[in-house]
Design a protein around this motif. Structure first.
Motif, mmCIF file in Angstrom:
data_model
loop_
_atom_site.group_PDB
_atom_site.id
_atom_site.type_symbol
_atom_site.label_atom_id
_atom_site.label_comp_id
_atom_site.label_asym_id
_atom_site.label_seq_id
_atom_site.Cartn_x
_atom_site.Cartn_y
_atom_site.Cartn_z
ATOM 1 N N LYS A 1 -11.195 -58.230 -76.546
ATOM 2 C CA LYS A 1 -11.442 -59.642 -76.815
ATOM 3 C C LYS A 1 -10.109 -60.383 -76.737
ATOM 4 N N ARG B 1 -7.801 -58.819 -72.158
ATOM 5 C CA ARG B 1 -9.208 -59.170 -71.930
ATOM 6 C C ARG B 1 -9.463 -59.296 -70.432
ATOM 7 N N LEU C 1 -18.196 -60.520 -76.517
ATOM 8 C CA LEU C 1 -16.791 -60.496 -76.953
ATOM 9 C C LEU C 1 -16.460 -61.704 -77.820
ATOM 10 N N ASP C 2 -16.941 -62.864 -77.403
ATOM 11 C CA ASP C 2 -16.661 -64.096 -78.161
ATOM 12 C C ASP C 2 -17.200 -64.015 -79.588
#
Length: 169
Positions: free
Chosen positions: A84, A90, A135-136
């Motif tokens: 992330k 990322r 991921l967010d």
């Protein structure tokens, strides 16, 4: 009887390893490798042995790459160790999705773990968007992102279905 069967299994695995060495495969028992071999053969792809690359490529053009996510029916396909943060890591970890022409979700039978039940073809940009959403939302800098067979049904196309697989699945 049991000991004889175990001895036969050991003999066959050793023979498989000897064959694998002839084509550059150092460890036939590397996690996921045998399933990747099965999928590549089914899809007429060229297996990529390296763990630092895609799982397979086009036989006539090695620049066209494919990724396989394998799991048992009822489970999830998973991308391990996706960052992330920080942003540079990322971007690098998402290249595992972006480098591919297609992503394939291969669902194997629980009762017969080397037999494919269904294969879904997923567009990389679709998997990328879903991965970034996960991921967010993640509280961790490094995550495992997972996708169910229902997700694959909704976002992909069935390209193979075992004839023994019940209708509607």
């Amino acid at each position: 009887m049991k000991e004889k069967i175990i001895s036969q299994i050991i003999m066959l695995v050793r023979k498989a390893q000897d064959l694998a060495l002839k084509i550059g495969i150092a460890n036939i028992l590397q996690p996921g490798l045998v399933k990747e071999m099965i999928i590549a053969e089914m899809l007429s792809h060229e297996l990529i042995i390296s763990k630092r690359d895609a799982d397979a490529c086009d036989k006539s053009n090695p620049e066209i790459k494919y990724e396989y996510l394998c799991f048992y029916e009822g489970g999830t396909g998973q991308l391990d160790r996706v960052f992330k943060e920080p942003l540079d890591k990322r971007k690098k970890s998402l290249l595992r999705i972006k480098r591919n022409k297609k992503i394939y979700f291969a669902i194997f039978y629980k009762s017969n773990p080397l037999k494919i039940k269904t294969v879904y073809e997923i567009e990389p940009n679709v998997l990328l968007e879903a991965t970034e959403r996960q991921l967010d939302k993640s509280k961790n800098d490094i995550s495992h992102v997972g996708f169910s067979e229902n997700w694959a049904k909704e976002n992909g196309v069935v390209i193979y279905k075992d004839k023994e697989c019940p209708a509607g699945i």
